[in-house]
Write a protein that holds these residues in place. Sequence first.
Motif, PDB file in Angstrom:
ATOM      1  N   LYS A  36       0.832  -1.204   0.000  1.00 39.47           N
ATOM      2  CA  LYS A  36       0.000   0.000   0.000  1.00 39.47           C
ATOM      3  C   LYS A  36       0.872   1.262   0.000  1.00 39.47           C
ATOM      4  O   LYS A  36       0.628   2.193  -0.759  1.00 39.47           O
ATOM      5  CB  LYS A  36      -0.936   0.006   1.212  1.00 39.47           C
ATOM      6  CG  LYS A  36      -1.912   1.165   1.185  1.00 39.47           C
ATOM      7  CD  LYS A  36      -3.035   0.951   2.160  1.00 39.47           C
ATOM      8  CE  LYS A  36      -3.965   2.117   2.231  1.00 39.47           C
ATOM      9  NZ  LYS A  36      -4.602   2.502   0.992  1.00 39.47           N
ATOM     10  N   PRO A  70      -8.981  -5.422   1.083  1.00 40.04           N
ATOM     11  CA  PRO A  70      -8.829  -3.958   0.996  1.00 40.04           C
ATOM     12  C   PRO A  70      -7.649  -3.529   0.113  1.00 40.04           C
ATOM     13  O   PRO A  70      -7.756  -2.559  -0.636  1.00 40.04           O
ATOM     14  CB  PRO A  70      -8.604  -3.536   2.450  1.00 40.04           C
ATOM     15  CG  PRO A  70      -9.208  -4.635   3.263  1.00 40.04           C
ATOM     16  CD  PRO A  70      -8.978  -5.888   2.473  1.00 40.04           C
ATOM     17  N   ASP A 124      -8.072  -1.538  -3.449  1.00 42.34           N
ATOM     18  CA  ASP A 124      -7.661  -0.148  -3.216  1.00 42.34           C
ATOM     19  C   ASP A 124      -7.351   0.554  -4.542  1.00 42.34           C
ATOM     20  O   ASP A 124      -6.434   0.143  -5.266  1.00 42.34           O
ATOM     21  CB  ASP A 124      -6.429  -0.125  -2.312  1.00 42.34           C
ATOM     22  CG  ASP A 124      -6.043   1.264  -1.857  1.00 42.34           C
ATOM     23  OD1 ASP A 124      -6.322   2.257  -2.568  1.00 42.34           O
ATOM     24  OD2 ASP A 124      -5.447   1.380  -0.770  1.00 42.34           O
TER      25      ASP A 124
END
Length: 174
Positions: free
Chosen positions: A14, A81, A85
Amino acid sequence: TEIERLMWWIVTAKEQGFVAVDTETDGLDPMTARLAGVSMALAPGKACYIPLAHGANKIDLLSEERPKQIEMGVAIELLKPLLEDPSVLKIGQNIKYDLNVFARHGIMVAPIDDTMLLSYVLNAGKHNHGMDFLSEKYLGHVPLSFKDVAGTGKAQVSFDRVALDKATEYAAED
């Protein structure tokens, strides 16, 4: 095989903003193949394999202990997630297959880049667009072949039955 390590990979991907991702399954049809595991790579030589169903379908399960792995539902919940994303680019080879496998687990992966499609767009009729060919051509690297880890002919096993050390090496490289 540890939730804490998986979280490190998720957070790092991320923060980086992109991750290479691949699924390993027990078959070639993305609509029926069962998910054996997921691999992620952040940079050359920096990759992991997340086994999710190794040993689940062994005929001789009673005689062999199932390798340690994160429970699939937990891993899917943690990966979802990241894979959905919009600020993290997911990169894959023939990622359409993986998109179908993930969708069957409730994950709608986006945004994506597909190295096979990129190769085709840039060099449509010039050469093969398979990952092994592209690896040799552009990286000078001969990857492990599926038959090297799963065998061939009557001795071939599905990926969920490949020894975890071999599965990890193959999937992380993939």
